[in-house]
Write a protein that holds these residues in place. Structure first.
Motif, short mmCIF file in Angstrom:
data_model
loop_
_atom_site.label_atom_id
_atom_site.label_comp_id
_atom_site.label_asym_id
_atom_site.label_seq_id
_atom_site.Cartn_x
_atom_site.Cartn_y
_atom_site.Cartn_z
N ALA A 22 0.83 -1.21 0.00
CA ALA A 22 0.00 0.00 0.00
C ALA A 22 0.86 1.26 0.00
O ALA A 22 0.53 2.25 -0.64
N ILE A 23 1.97 1.19 0.70
CA ILE A 23 2.88 2.34 0.75
C ILE A 23 3.56 2.52 -0.60
O ILE A 23 3.69 3.63 -1.11
N MET A 24 3.98 1.41 -1.19
CA MET A 24 4.71 1.48 -2.45
C MET A 24 3.83 1.99 -3.59
O MET A 24 4.33 2.55 -4.54
N HIS A 25 2.53 1.79 -3.49
CA HIS A 25 1.64 2.24 -4.55
C HIS A 25 1.15 3.67 -4.32
O HIS A 25 0.38 4.20 -5.08
N SER A 26 1.64 4.28 -3.25
CA SER A 26 1.28 5.67 -3.03
C SER A 26 2.33 6.53 -3.74
O SER A 26 2.97 6.08 -4.67
N ASP A 27 2.54 7.72 -3.27
CA ASP A 27 3.51 8.61 -3.90
C ASP A 27 4.94 8.35 -3.44
O ASP A 27 5.86 9.03 -3.89
N ALA A 28 5.15 7.40 -2.52
CA ALA A 28 6.48 7.14 -1.99
C ALA A 28 7.16 5.99 -2.74
O ALA A 28 6.73 4.85 -2.63
N PRO A 29 8.18 6.29 -3.49
CA PRO A 29 8.90 5.20 -4.17
C PRO A 29 9.72 4.37 -3.18
O PRO A 29 9.86 4.73 -2.01
N LEU A 30 10.26 3.26 -3.65
CA LEU A 30 11.02 2.33 -2.81
C LEU A 30 12.12 3.06 -2.05
O LEU A 30 12.31 2.83 -0.86
N ARG A 31 12.84 3.96 -2.68
CA ARG A 31 13.94 4.67 -2.04
C ARG A 31 13.46 5.41 -0.78
O ARG A 31 14.09 5.35 0.27
N GLU A 32 12.32 6.09 -0.89
CA GLU A 32 11.79 6.82 0.27
C GLU A 32 11.41 5.86 1.40
O GLU A 32 11.61 6.17 2.58
N CYS A 33 10.85 4.71 1.05
CA CYS A 33 10.49 3.73 2.07
C CYS A 33 11.73 3.19 2.77
O CYS A 33 11.75 3.05 4.00
N LEU A 34 12.78 2.92 2.02
CA LEU A 34 14.01 2.43 2.62
C LEU A 34 14.66 3.49 3.50
O LEU A 34 15.19 3.18 4.58
N GLU A 35 14.61 4.72 3.06
CA GLU A 35 15.17 5.80 3.88
C GLU A 35 14.41 5.93 5.20
O GLU A 35 15.01 6.12 6.25
N GLU A 36 13.10 5.83 5.13
CA GLU A 36 12.29 5.88 6.35
C GLU A 36 12.65 4.71 7.27
O GLU A 36 12.79 4.87 8.48
N ALA A 37 12.82 3.53 6.70
CA ALA A 37 13.10 2.33 7.51
C ALA A 37 14.50 2.34 8.11
O ALA A 37 14.70 1.86 9.22
N PHE A 38 15.47 2.89 7.39
CA PHE A 38 16.85 2.79 7.85
C PHE A 38 17.50 4.10 8.27
O PHE A 38 18.53 4.10 8.94
N LEU A 39 16.93 5.25 7.88
CA LEU A 39 17.60 6.52 8.15
C LEU A 39 16.78 7.52 8.96
O LEU A 39 17.26 8.06 9.95
N THR A 40 15.58 7.79 8.52
CA THR A 40 14.85 8.93 9.09
C THR A 40 13.74 8.55 10.05
O THR A 40 13.11 9.43 10.62
N GLY A 41 13.48 7.26 10.22
CA GLY A 41 12.43 6.82 11.14
C GLY A 41 12.68 7.33 12.55
O GLY A 41 13.82 7.51 12.98
N ARG A 42 11.62 7.55 13.25
CA ARG A 42 11.67 8.17 14.58
C ARG A 42 12.61 7.45 15.56
O ARG A 42 13.31 8.08 16.34
N TYR A 43 12.64 6.13 15.50
CA TYR A 43 13.43 5.37 16.47
C TYR A 43 14.69 4.76 15.87
O TYR A 43 15.31 3.89 16.48
N ILE A 44 15.09 5.22 14.72
CA ILE A 44 16.26 4.67 14.03
C ILE A 44 17.54 5.24 14.62
O ILE A 44 17.69 6.44 14.79
N ARG A 45 18.48 4.34 14.90
CA ARG A 45 19.81 4.75 15.36
C ARG A 45 20.84 4.08 14.44
O ARG A 45 21.54 3.17 14.82
N ASN A 46 20.89 4.53 13.21
CA ASN A 46 21.78 3.96 12.19
C ASN A 46 23.06 4.79 12.17
O ASN A 46 23.10 5.88 11.63
N THR A 47 24.12 4.25 12.75
CA THR A 47 25.38 5.00 12.86
C THR A 47 26.09 5.16 11.52
O THR A 47 26.93 6.04 11.37
N THR A 48 25.76 4.30 10.54
CA THR A 48 26.42 4.43 9.22
C THR A 48 25.75 5.50 8.37
O THR A 48 26.33 5.97 7.41
N HIS A 49 24.52 5.84 8.70
CA HIS A 49 23.74 6.81 7.93
C HIS A 49 23.61 6.40 6.46
O HIS A 49 23.62 7.25 5.57
N GLN A 50 23.50 5.08 6.23
CA GLN A 50 23.34 4.56 4.88
C GLN A 50 22.24 3.50 4.87
O GLN A 50 22.07 2.76 5.83
N VAL A 51 21.55 3.43 3.74
CA VAL A 51 20.62 2.34 3.51
C VAL A 51 21.47 1.13 3.12
O VAL A 51 22.36 1.26 2.27
#
Length: 168
Positions: free
Chosen positions: A80-109
């Motif tokens: 449902a998310i992928m068929h909205s206006d958010a492409p795969l890249r934005e979903c991955l960024e949310e999951a690995f970089l910008t999500g509220r509880y993300i602590r990704n020290t590499t700052h990379q997807v």
């Protein structure tokens, strides 16, 4: 794990079968043709598709077990998310970089050649190969799994009684 819910009846089944490719044996390739194959999980990446097609080629009967295999399950919520206006890249960024509880020290997807390529959406197994039987549930009860396998092995499986299928 749902298969382990068969409990001591698993010993009875193991007397009737030989396990080939399985996480239990850590065998990664089929060593012979199989009468029955059991798969779980939907198809979310190219490796899932490859494994599923390999099972279909090597198994006379293929059983999809659980809602993820049958309908995509919770992982398919990304469809449902992928068929909205958010492409795969934005979903991955949310999951690995910008999500509220993300602590990704590499700052990379994560982007390693060893990681399987994600598909455009999560597909039920039946959209990739022919599935002979579906055992519904999340997760299916050990009783339903046992009765299905025992019935198939005895040549007496004719489907599920409706009252036996439930979702807890």
């Amino acid at each position: 794990m749902a298969i382990l819910d068969i409990d001591e009846r698993l010993i009875e089944l193991m007397k009737l079968v030989e396990v080939d490719r399985s996480p239990l044996t850590d065998i990664k390739r089929f060593t012979r043709r199989c009468d029955i194959g059991i798969i779980e999980g939907g198809c979310a990446n190219e490796e899932n598709v490859h494994v599923l097609r390999d099972f279909r080629r090597n198994c006379d009967v293929l059983i999809a077990i659980g809602q993820c295999a049958i309908m995509g399950g919770l992982p398919a919520m990304r469809n449902a998310i992928m068929h909205s206006d958010a492409p795969l890249r934005e979903c991955l960024e949310e999951a690995f970089l910008t999500g509220r509880y993300i602590r990704n020290t590499t700052h990379q997807v994560p982007n390693d050649p060893a990681l399987p390529l994600l598909l455009d959406e999560v597909y039920p197994c039946s959209e990739v190969v022919e599935i002979d039987y579906n055992i519904p549930g999340c997760a299916p009860s050990g009783d339903i799994i046992y009765e299905t396998l025992a019935g198939l092995l005895a040549g007496k499986f004719s489907g599920f009684e409706r009252h036996r299928i439930r979702f807890d």
